[in-house]
Design an enzyme around this catalytic site. Sequence first.
Site, mmCIF file in Angstrom:
data_model
loop_
_atom_site.group_PDB
_atom_site.id
_atom_site.type_symbol
_atom_site.label_atom_id
_atom_site.label_comp_id
_atom_site.label_asym_id
_atom_site.label_seq_id
_atom_site.Cartn_x
_atom_site.Cartn_y
_atom_site.Cartn_z
ATOM 1 N N ASP A 72 38.506 38.384 36.939
ATOM 2 C CA ASP A 72 39.595 39.071 37.642
ATOM 3 C C ASP A 72 39.339 39.194 39.134
ATOM 4 O OD1 ASP A 72 40.977 39.388 35.273
ATOM 5 O OD2 ASP A 72 40.305 41.443 34.946
ATOM 6 N N GLU A 103 35.700 42.914 36.355
ATOM 7 C CA GLU A 103 36.903 42.892 35.544
ATOM 8 C C GLU A 103 37.752 44.103 35.914
ATOM 9 O OE1 GLU A 103 38.182 40.549 33.026
ATOM 10 O OE2 GLU A 103 36.915 39.565 34.524
ATOM 11 N N LYS A 105 40.771 46.508 34.491
ATOM 12 C CA LYS A 105 41.497 46.888 33.286
ATOM 13 C C LYS A 105 42.196 48.225 33.512
ATOM 14 C CE LYS A 105 40.036 43.250 31.244
ATOM 15 N NZ LYS A 105 40.982 42.111 31.099
#
Length: 243
Positions: A72, A103, A105
């Site tokens: 990401d 990452e 999220k």
Amino acid sequence: MTWSIQTLLSELHDDIQDRLARARKAFGHPGTKGDASESVWLELLETYLPQRYQATSAHVVDSDGTFSEQIDVVVFDRQYSPFIFNFQGQKVIPAESVYGVFEAKQSINAEQVAYARKKVASVRRLHRTSLPIPHAGGTYPAKPLQHIIGGLLTLESDWSPGLGEPLTNALATVGSDDRLDLGCVAAHGIFSCDDDGCGTLKPFGKPATAFLFELIARLQEKATVPMIDVRAYARWLDVDLPA
């Protein structure tokens, strides 16, 4: 007008948290929510990191032709990176240029921690070259390969308290390949792990700003990336493409 650095730093965090919250509320599809959250973190880093660094979503590749999983947020060197590939709207970055991978999220939980660790490990396990560095008086030895920062960025935590023992347990690791070094849960605080363990949890009042500052400090400690062996990548020019 009276200036206040405290106000400036608070507003930076509040803006990030508000935008993450709006993304969570505005989009119904989990993938769309994820893309929106990723964009918020990328814009933060692109805006406030020194210009020698860039942040983007990308795959990472090594000179052996091995690719990481899609990441990401990749923080990489742009000043000394000789090439960055763009193919069909996707970026591919050489492993030697990478400082950190994250990452992004919506919420942190045991499943997302395990997922992020897997993604981070796919980058750290790549082969990286490092050449001696020529200078006016001779040559410096090749720079030792630095530890790539790995982490997870979220808005919320599925645990209560948000930065408690369940998070510490999920972060615990016996090796360095998949360790998450630094992360931000914007509604609660930041977490930090090192060789001594992952028990350092910091419930800052303005976590997004605290994360940004801690990341910059760690990047400063790393100085520059190793000198990449471009010829190690160029050898692939003589390899026939698959039919």
